[in-house]
Design a protein around this motif. Sequence first.
Motif, PDB file in Angstrom:
ATOM      1  N   VAL A  17       1.185  -0.974  -0.249  1.00 45.40           N
ATOM      2  CA  VAL A  17      -0.357   0.606   0.066  1.00 45.40           C
ATOM      3  C   VAL A  17       0.740   0.833  -0.241  1.00 45.40           C
ATOM      4  CG1 VAL A  17      -2.211   0.917   1.037  1.00 45.40           C
ATOM      5  CG2 VAL A  17      -2.139  -1.384   0.846  1.00 45.40           C
ATOM      6  N   ASP A  18       0.465   1.743  -1.058  1.00 43.23           N
ATOM      7  CA  ASP A  18       1.609   3.644  -1.443  1.00 43.23           C
ATOM      8  C   ASP A  18       0.306   4.253  -0.469  1.00 43.23           C
ATOM      9  OD1 ASP A  18       3.705   2.238  -1.920  1.00 43.23           O
ATOM     10  OD2 ASP A  18       2.691   2.355  -4.330  1.00 43.23           O
ATOM     11  N   GLY A  19      -0.451   4.971  -0.480  1.00 42.58           N
ATOM     12  CA  GLY A  19      -1.203   5.286   0.205  1.00 42.58           C
ATOM     13  C   GLY A  19      -2.825   5.189  -0.208  1.00 42.58           C
ATOM     14  N   VAL A  20      -3.261   6.002   0.928  1.00 36.57           N
ATOM     15  CA  VAL A  20      -5.110   5.791   1.573  1.00 36.57           C
ATOM     16  C   VAL A  20      -5.146   6.906   0.981  1.00 36.57           C
ATOM     17  CG1 VAL A  20      -6.601   4.659   2.797  1.00 36.57           C
ATOM     18  CG2 VAL A  20      -4.774   3.378   2.473  1.00 36.57           C
ATOM     19  N   THR A  21      -7.083   7.776   0.532  1.00 40.68           N
ATOM     20  CA  THR A  21      -7.975   8.232   0.223  1.00 40.68           C
ATOM     21  C   THR A  21      -8.871   7.647   1.037  1.00 40.68           C
ATOM     22  OG1 THR A  21      -6.162   9.213  -1.181  1.00 40.68           O
ATOM     23  CG2 THR A  21      -8.119  10.262  -1.453  1.00 40.68           C
ATOM     24  N   GLU A  22      -9.356   8.317   1.736  1.00 40.65           N
ATOM     25  CA  GLU A  22     -11.084   8.447   2.162  1.00 40.65           C
ATOM     26  C   GLU A  22     -11.619   9.439   2.218  1.00 40.65           C
ATOM     27  OE1 GLU A  22      -9.384   9.509   6.252  1.00 40.65           O
ATOM     28  OE2 GLU A  22      -9.106   9.097   4.762  1.00 40.65           O
ATOM     29  N   ILE A  23     -12.886   9.285   2.156  1.00 43.34           N
ATOM     30  CA  ILE A  23     -13.838  10.314   2.276  1.00 43.34           C
ATOM     31  C   ILE A  23     -15.191   9.272   3.538  1.00 43.34           C
ATOM     32  CG2 ILE A  23     -13.823  12.164   0.419  1.00 43.34           C
ATOM     33  CD1 ILE A  23     -15.882  10.248  -0.286  1.00 43.34           C
ATOM     34  N   TRP A  24     -15.499  10.081   4.284  1.00 42.42           N
ATOM     35  CA  TRP A  24     -17.231  10.232   4.815  1.00 42.42           C
ATOM     36  C   TRP A  24     -18.341  10.413   4.174  1.00 42.42           C
ATOM     37  CZ3 TRP A  24     -15.199   6.344   8.694  1.00 42.42           C
ATOM     38  CH2 TRP A  24     -13.920   5.997   8.955  1.00 42.42           C
ATOM     39  N   ASP A  25     -19.164  10.321   4.654  1.00 40.53           N
ATOM     40  CA  ASP A  25     -20.161  10.221   4.390  1.00 40.53           C
ATOM     41  C   ASP A  25     -21.499   9.242   4.903  1.00 40.53           C
ATOM     42  OD1 ASP A  25     -22.532  11.934   2.309  1.00 40.53           O
ATOM     43  OD2 ASP A  25     -21.846  10.606   1.160  1.00 40.53           O
ATOM     44  N   THR A  26     -22.778   9.959   5.010  1.00 43.23           N
ATOM     45  CA  THR A  26     -24.108   9.535   5.277  1.00 43.23           C
ATOM     46  C   THR A  26     -24.025   8.234   4.460  1.00 43.23           C
ATOM     47  OG1 THR A  26     -24.855  11.777   5.449  1.00 43.23           O
ATOM     48  CG2 THR A  26     -26.572  10.269   6.139  1.00 43.23           C
ATOM     49  N   VAL A  27     -25.028   6.932   5.884  1.00 36.08           N
ATOM     50  CA  VAL A  27     -25.029   6.110   5.126  1.00 36.08           C
ATOM     51  C   VAL A  27     -26.122   5.884   4.598  1.00 36.08           C
ATOM     52  CG1 VAL A  27     -26.070   3.849   6.487  1.00 36.08           C
ATOM     53  CG2 VAL A  27     -24.592   4.670   7.228  1.00 36.08           C
ATOM     54  N   ARG A  28     -25.917   5.435   3.232  1.00 36.22           N
ATOM     55  CA  ARG A  28     -26.933   4.563   2.503  1.00 36.22           C
ATOM     56  C   ARG A  28     -27.761   3.315   1.656  1.00 36.22           C
ATOM     57  NH1 ARG A  28     -22.756   7.323  -2.266  1.00 36.22           N
ATOM     58  NH2 ARG A  28     -22.883   8.929  -1.528  1.00 36.22           N
ATOM     59  N   GLY A  29     -26.821   2.359   2.762  1.00 31.78           N
ATOM     60  CA  GLY A  29     -27.435   1.229   2.802  1.00 31.78           C
ATOM     61  C   GLY A  29     -27.823   0.273   1.440  1.00 31.78           C
ATOM     62  N   GLY A  30     -28.460  -0.214   1.538  1.00 39.07           N
ATOM     63  CA  GLY A  30     -28.818  -1.574   0.070  1.00 39.07           C
ATOM     64  C   GLY A  30     -27.880  -2.403  -0.038  1.00 39.07           C
TER      65      GLY A  30
END
Length: 97
Positions: free
Chosen positions: A77-90
């Motif tokens: 792993v050279d890098g991890v980009t993340e975003i956080w959001d509201t649960v959408r489900g499904g």
Amino acid sequence: MNEDAHGDVRLTAWVRGRVQQVGFRWFTRANALEIGGLSGFALNLDDGRVQIVAEGPRENCHRLLEWLRSDDTPGRVDGVTEIWDTVRGGYDGFAIR
């Protein structure tokens, strides 16, 4: 970042490095199931990255993200980009796509 009434969140992470053809999605799914309470998927992208979407308790999503950034993952792993959001489900469990 918005949380639902249960404190659940949606984590989307993009992992760069040598992460395809090394069992990365399988180990990600196994780790998500071991942590518990997570649903979503791991998907190989055409540009060589792996995309992970995980929904569940914030603490569990953070544990998965910490694992993605650890030395315990297959490949490199050279890098991890993340975003956080509201649960959408499904999602039904945690899938490999």
